[in-house]
Design a protein around this motif. Structure first.
Motif, PDB file in Angstrom:
ATOM      1  N   ARG A 178       0.825  -1.201   0.000  1.00 49.75           N
ATOM      2  CA  ARG A 178       0.000   0.000   0.000  1.00 49.75           C
ATOM      3  C   ARG A 178       0.864   1.258   0.000  1.00 49.75           C
ATOM      4  N   ARG A 185       1.265   6.335  -7.030  1.00 50.77           N
ATOM      5  CA  ARG A 185       0.087   7.153  -7.330  1.00 50.77           C
ATOM      6  C   ARG A 185       0.444   8.625  -7.268  1.00 50.77           C
ATOM      7  N   ALA A 202      -4.943  -7.107  -8.661  1.00 51.60           N
ATOM      8  CA  ALA A 202      -6.036  -6.264  -9.163  1.00 51.60           C
ATOM      9  C   ALA A 202      -6.084  -4.919  -8.437  1.00 51.60           C
ATOM     10  N   ARG A 203      -5.769  -4.938  -7.162  1.00 49.87           N
ATOM     11  CA  ARG A 203      -5.798  -3.713  -6.366  1.00 49.87           C
ATOM     12  C   ARG A 203      -4.804  -2.696  -6.914  1.00 49.87           C
ATOM     13  N   ALA A 205      -3.552  -2.759 -10.081  1.00 45.95           N
ATOM     14  CA  ALA A 205      -3.983  -2.389 -11.435  1.00 45.95           C
ATOM     15  C   ALA A 205      -5.109  -1.352 -11.393  1.00 45.95           C
ATOM     16  N   ALA A 206      -5.937  -1.420 -10.366  1.00 46.39           N
ATOM     17  CA  ALA A 206      -7.094  -0.519 -10.281  1.00 46.39           C
ATOM     18  C   ALA A 206      -6.682   0.939 -10.108  1.00 46.39           C
ATOM     19  N   ARG A 207      -5.403   1.195  -9.788  1.00 46.48           N
ATOM     20  CA  ARG A 207      -4.928   2.572  -9.667  1.00 46.48           C
ATOM     21  C   ARG A 207      -4.619   3.201 -11.031  1.00 46.48           C
ATOM     22  N   ALA A 208      -4.530   2.379 -12.072  1.00 45.73           N
ATOM     23  CA  ALA A 208      -4.072   2.882 -13.369  1.00 45.73           C
ATOM     24  C   ALA A 208      -5.177   3.657 -14.096  1.00 45.73           C
ATOM     25  N   VAL A 211      -6.052  -0.346 -18.073  1.00 49.15           N
ATOM     26  CA  VAL A 211      -5.563  -1.691 -17.758  1.00 49.15           C
ATOM     27  C   VAL A 211      -5.599  -2.532 -19.020  1.00 49.15           C
ATOM     28  N   LEU A 225     -10.212   3.281 -16.626  1.00 48.68           N
ATOM     29  CA  LEU A 225     -10.769   3.507 -15.296  1.00 48.68           C
ATOM     30  C   LEU A 225     -10.952   5.002 -15.055  1.00 48.68           C
TER      31      LEU A 225
ATOM     32  N   GLN B 123     -13.427  -1.045 -11.872  1.00 49.03           N
ATOM     33  CA  GLN B 123     -13.849   0.335 -11.620  1.00 49.03           C
ATOM     34  C   GLN B 123     -14.345   0.486 -10.178  1.00 49.03           C
ATOM     35  N   LEU B 125     -13.383  -1.315  -7.660  1.00 44.80           N
ATOM     36  CA  LEU B 125     -12.188  -1.400  -6.815  1.00 44.80           C
ATOM     37  C   LEU B 125     -11.466  -0.053  -6.792  1.00 44.80           C
ATOM     38  N   ARG B 126     -11.392   0.586  -7.970  1.00 43.94           N
ATOM     39  CA  ARG B 126     -10.775   1.899  -8.057  1.00 43.94           C
ATOM     40  C   ARG B 126     -11.507   2.909  -7.181  1.00 43.94           C
TER      41      ARG B 126
END
Lengths: 241, 168
Positions: A178, A185, A202-203, A205-208, A211, A225, B123, B125-126
């Motif tokens: 984290r 980030r 996935a956690r 990748a979800a910041r990008a 994807v 996203l 999305q 999760l984001r």
């Protein structure tokens, strides 16, 4: 926005006809954060290695900063890697008998920064990554999360066009992962750093911003996203009492 | 909302509005707005079932205020709720039903359905991750968001399995 990286038909075949990468077309824009995901063996690390000149394509083109680099000699690639790219890997590869500060400054000095400029940049980077007080420490005494932050500072010292990260949280516990994601980030959100990051998490990748899901050496699916609406906690949680 | 209200009343008698405030305070930003009517409806059912009693407190020029408290039966009922383990969430998954039936009927490409679902989970999760940045030390909210994120990660892993076994 200008694309920083463009690939056309990028292919990597091994002896015996094994295709690790089967003609990939990817474009990464300046300031974009792209995550590449997929099962083991899908070609995601091969893609990153080709983008960083750590491996050579068997066919196809790579443009970096508007010019073709796929035909570069190893010597020219070495300059590209040093001056224009930053690398972060799963393992931190810090030099144990140098201080944190020296680890970070070294690639800057090798790229021709003055000692003063390298020191100033290192100070700013360590500060912004929350490890300013560790400048004189030995990397061997740091936690995994701290070592990875040092590795990120080192990767950013020459202000790379692109930061290439291969499973940067793969060797970390979830709290350290984290911390490292917060740092990436911030580099992206606050300073507009272009990032291409390979991950199975996935956690992460979800910041990008985007994807790319790879399967069998090709990009099977792409997800864009959106920034979340921070007021929507209760809607997301759907907590009922 | 029966048991949450009983649990709040275990701390002492309260009127309906106080119960609403206490819930909002405990769960803060993660709780959707509570409908006061729902609280009063639940309280009158609890009273009908003998689990809470109420005292009317006179107010100047306004209708009496009703102060609710736990009865012995209410305390026993609450004790059972507290003591019992909560059942694991059952897998009620609308997407899976859609995937199986749409695939069987040949009306959709399973790989596409799975990809679209993955987009939605990523999305979500984001958004959870963005929201987690705004909890500012609210431990209850942070813990709930963490739980929701872990569920989504499991959903995404399950989609990988669905893709392997039903993706074509």
């Amino acid at each position: 926005m200008e694309p920083v990286i463009v690939t056309r038909g990028l292919t990597r075949e091994y002896e015996g006809g094994v295709r690790a990468l089967a003609g990939i077309d990817v474009s990464v824009e300046e300031g974009e954060f792209v995550a590449v995901t997929g099962p083991s063996g899908c070609g995601k690390s091969t893609l990153l290695n080709l983008l960083g000149g750590l491996d050579r394509p068997t066919a196809g083109e790579i443009e970096l900063g508007g010019r073709r680099v796929d035909g570069f000699s190893e010597a020219r690639w070495a300059h590209v890697r040093r001056d224009e790219l930053g690398f972060v890997f799963q393992f931190f590869n810090l030099i144990g008998n140098l201080s944190v500060a020296d680890n970070v400054e070294l690639p800057g000095l090798l790229a021709g920064l003055s000692a003063r400029e390298a020191r100033v940049r290192r100070g700013e980077l360590l500060e912004s990554l929350g490890i300013g007080e560790l400048a004189d420490a030995s990397p061997t005494r740091l936690s995994g999360g701290q070592q990875q932050r040092v590795a990120i500072a080192r990767a950013l010292i020459n202000r790379p066009k692109v930061l290439l990260a291969d499973e940067p949280t793969g060797a970390l516990d979830s709290a350290s992962a984290r911390e490292v994601m917060a740092v990436l980030r911030e580099a992206h959100d606050e300073r507009g750093q272009t990032i291409v990051l390979v991950t199975h998490d996935a956690r992460v990748a979800a910041r990008a911003d985007r994807v790319l899901a790879m399967r069998d050496g090709a990009v099977a699916h792409e997800t864009r996203l959106e920034q979340g609406d921070a007021t929507s906690v209760s809607r997301l949680m759907q907590l009922e009492v | 909302m029966r048991f949450p209200l009983l649990a709040l009343l275990a701390g002492g008698p309260a009127h309906g509005y106080e119960l609403k405030q206490a819930l909002e305070q405990r769960f803060g930003s993660v709780l959707p707005p509570i409908n006061a009517g729902q609280i009063y409806t639940t309280l009158s059912r609890l009273e009908r079932d003998g689990l809470v009693g109420d005292d009317a407190v006179a107010q100047n020029g306004r209708p009496n205020k009703r102060v609710y408290s736990l009865t012995e039966a209410g305390r026993a009922e609450l004790g059972g709720w507290v003591a019992d383990a909560t059942p694991a969430a059952r897998l009620k998954d609308d997407f899976f039903i859609k995937l199986v039936l749409a695939r069987a009927a040949g009306i959709a490409d399973p790989a596409e359905l799975i990809a679209r679902q993955r987009d939605a989970y990523l999305q979500a999760l984001r958004e959870l991750d963005d929201v987690a940045l705004t909890t500012n030390g609210d431990e209850t909210a942070a813990l709930l968001i963490e739980g929701a994120a872990l569920h989504l990660e499991a959903d995404l892993k399950w989609l990988d399995l669905c893709e392997q076994r039903l993706g074509s």
